[in-house]
Structure formats: structure tokens, C-alpha cells
Design an enzyme around this catalytic site. Structure first.
Site, PDB file in Angstrom:
ATOM      1  N   GLY A  33     -44.834 -27.258 -68.208  1.00  0.00           N
ATOM      2  CA  GLY A  33     -45.011 -25.481 -67.407  1.00  0.00           C
ATOM      3  C   GLY A  33     -44.817 -24.996 -68.526  1.00  0.00           C
ATOM      4  O   GLY A  33     -44.585 -24.935 -69.453  1.00  0.00           O
ATOM      5  N   ASN A  34     -44.301 -23.650 -67.865  1.00  0.00           N
ATOM      6  CA  ASN A  34     -43.887 -22.894 -69.067  1.00  0.00           C
ATOM      7  C   ASN A  34     -43.319 -21.237 -68.446  1.00  0.00           C
ATOM      8  O   ASN A  34     -42.368 -21.703 -67.169  1.00  0.00           O
ATOM      9  CB  ASN A  34     -45.251 -21.061 -69.117  1.00  0.00           C
ATOM     10  CG  ASN A  34     -46.011 -20.762 -67.419  1.00  0.00           C
ATOM     11  OD1 ASN A  34     -45.191 -20.383 -67.062  1.00  0.00           O
ATOM     12  ND2 ASN A  34     -47.043 -21.345 -67.311  1.00  0.00           N
ATOM     13  N   ARG A  35     -42.100 -20.565 -69.185  1.00  0.00           N
ATOM     14  CA  ARG A  35     -41.512 -19.606 -68.350  1.00  0.00           C
ATOM     15  C   ARG A  35     -41.593 -18.698 -67.446  1.00  0.00           C
ATOM     16  O   ARG A  35     -40.822 -17.998 -67.021  1.00  0.00           O
ATOM     17  CB  ARG A  35     -40.311 -19.626 -70.185  1.00  0.00           C
ATOM     18  CG  ARG A  35     -40.011 -20.273 -70.883  1.00  0.00           C
ATOM     19  CD  ARG A  35     -39.364 -19.937 -72.091  1.00  0.00           C
ATOM     20  NE  ARG A  35     -39.372 -20.664 -72.989  1.00  0.00           N
ATOM     21  CZ  ARG A  35     -38.254 -21.436 -73.002  1.00  0.00           C
ATOM     22  NH1 ARG A  35     -37.113 -21.375 -72.024  1.00  0.00           N
ATOM     23  NH2 ARG A  35     -37.586 -22.214 -74.475  1.00  0.00           N
TER      24      ARG A  35
END
Ligand code: CTP
Ligand code: CA
Length: 237
Positions: A33-35
Site C-alpha cells: 500500500g501507500n501513505r
């Protein structure tokens, strides 16, 4: 509900906005995932609805954000799901804004069972490239599958490097993607991700470049919508 100062200039227009980050599963409990917080896409959806647009928000993983009032919200997890929701709705949309942080890569294998550790140590994770949804929209419009009148807007979070500044990267990305507007955010040093304030530029395919001074994502959203109305055959701000 609607703040008094806002224009009511998007009546009759359908907006399709993606927001948040995609999650690419490895096994039933893990993902890449990412932020992305989703705040900019949500702010755009809220502002567009307040200005009279009919808005559909396709949301990936976000911070704990309330659904914007009067907006249809569709939830997705992966880039493939996002791609499906966007491509099926884009032909009936006046403005598509890709504010989502789409994973560039996904694991080749999705394990049906939880991956176990072993004495041999970790196995490498093999990745494959996700389709570029934004570039696909531009291609579909060129092919006549999406009306010429549909505006396509992208986002880019860029850092400078030793050779090129943020703006150089943004200009190159606009040319590469072929969209009508690219909103370029300067990131790094704690800028943008998860923050309530952004800074950057709006770059138009025609060459117009508008600086976005430090301001809230709500203010950024209204600047971005202003730039979109300038593009529209049916608008003009
Ligand atoms: N985007 C997309 N599909 C992807 C990747 C990105 O639609 N598979 C969209 C994003 O939503 C954003 C724009 O493309 O609107 C730019 O994303 P960005 O990650 O900055 O661009 P990339 O082409 O992936 O380039 P980079 O190598 O810098 O990540
Ligand atoms: Ca990317």
C-alpha cells in the site's frame, strides 16, 4: 449547507473523482500500500458538489474521512478494481479527476493462504506492472470511446532530484500522460502526504501554468475546479 462565497457554476456537470491509495494483496492478511490520505480527492469531491456538480467518488484506502455530503461514494481496494470502476463510468462523465495514489506494481501471485515464514528466510516478492488508468482514459478518448468533451485531470506528487526540479518532472509527466490538466504537488520534507496543506502547480496541456501557493486542500480544490471551468466548452468560470 453551501458556504455563501462559493460559485454555483458546476450545475449539470458529472464529475468522477478517484481518491486514496490502492492496496495490492499478497495473501489474505497482507498488502502493498501507500501513505495517501485521500484528503485532496475528498476535498475536490466536496467542493465540486457544493458548486452544483453531480459527483461520484471512487475511494481506495484513506485516513478516517467522512463521506462528503451529496456525493456517491464507491469503495475499491486494488488498482484493477479502480480501473474497472473508472473505465465503466468515464464515458458518461464530463470531468474525470485521478487524485488516487495508484500502485504502480502488484504482486504476481496472490496466496490463498497466509504466507508462513521458514528457516530458509523470506522469498522475494515478484511484481508486475498495473495498467496506467489515466493514460488509458486519454487513449480511450482518442479512440472515441469517451467523448471529446470529457475533461481528464491527473495528479503528480514529485520531488526534485540533482538533474530536474519538481516543475520539470511535472511538465514531462503532463506530456507523457496526455491529460488536459496535471496538478503537481511538491513532496518530500513531510510535504503533502497526510498533511492538510499542499503546494504546487496546475499545468495545462495548452501550456498555462498556475502556481498554487501554500494553502489548505479545500483552497487547492477550489483552485483546481476553477482551472477546470476554464477548460470547459460549457463553462468559463
Ligand atoms: N495513475 C493511474 N494509474 C496508474 C498510476 C498512476 O491512473 N497505474 C495516475 C494517478 O492517479 C495520477 C497520475 O497517474 O493522477 C500520476 O501518477 P504518478 O504516480 O505521479 O505517475 P506515474 O506515471 O506512475 O509515474 P511515477 O514513475 O512518477 O510514479
Ligand atoms: Ca506512480
Amino acid at each position: 449547507e453551501r458556504p455563501e462565497a462559493l460559485p454555483y457554476d458546476l450545475v449539470g456537470l458529472k464529475f468522477l473523482i478517484s481518491a486514496g491509495g490502492t492496496r495490492e494483496p499478497l495473501d489474505p492478511v497482507r498488502y502493498l500500500g501507500n501513505r495517501s490520505s485521500g484528503k485532496q480527492g475528498y476535498a475536490l469531491a466536496r467542493a465540486a458538489a457544493q458548486r452544483g456538480a453531480q459527483v461520484t467518488l471512487v475511494a481506495g484506502a484513506t485516513a478516517d474521512l467522512a463521506d462528503p455530503a451529496g456525493v456517491e461514494v464507491i469503495r475499491i481496494a486494488t488498482a484493477a478494481q479502480l480501473s474497472e470502476e473508472i473505465s465503466k463510468r468515464a464515458p458518461e462523465t464530463d470531468v474525470v479527476i485521478m487524485a488516487a495514489a495508484v500502485a504502480d506494481f502488484r504482486p504476481v501471485h496472490l496466496s490463498g493462504a497466509k504466507i508462513k515464514k521458514s528457516d530458509k528466510g523470506p522469498a522475494p516478492i515478484e511484481l508486475t506492472t498495473n495498467p496506467d488508468i489515466l493514460a488509458g482514459l486519454v487513449r480511450a478518448r482518442r479512440a472515441g470511446e469517451i467523448p471529446d468533451t470529457t475533461s481528464i485531470v491527473g495528479f503528480a506528487a514529485e520531488t526534485g532530484d540533482e538533474h530536474h526540479g519538481v516543475l520539470d518532472h511535472g511538465r514531462a509527466k503532463l506530456a507523457r500522460k496526455g491529460c488536459d490538466l496535471l496538478v503537481v504537488n511538491a513532496v518530500g520534507d513531510g510535504k503533502a502526504f497526510g498533511m492538510d496543506h499542499n503546494t504546487g502547480w496546475i499545468l495545462a496541456a495548452g501550456g498555462d501554468e498556475t502556481a498554487l501557493p501554500l494553502g489548505s486542500k479545500t483552497l487547492m480544490a477550489s483552485r483546481i475546479l476553477d482551472a477546470i471551468t476554464v477548460l470547459r466548452p460549457d463553462g468559463g468560470g
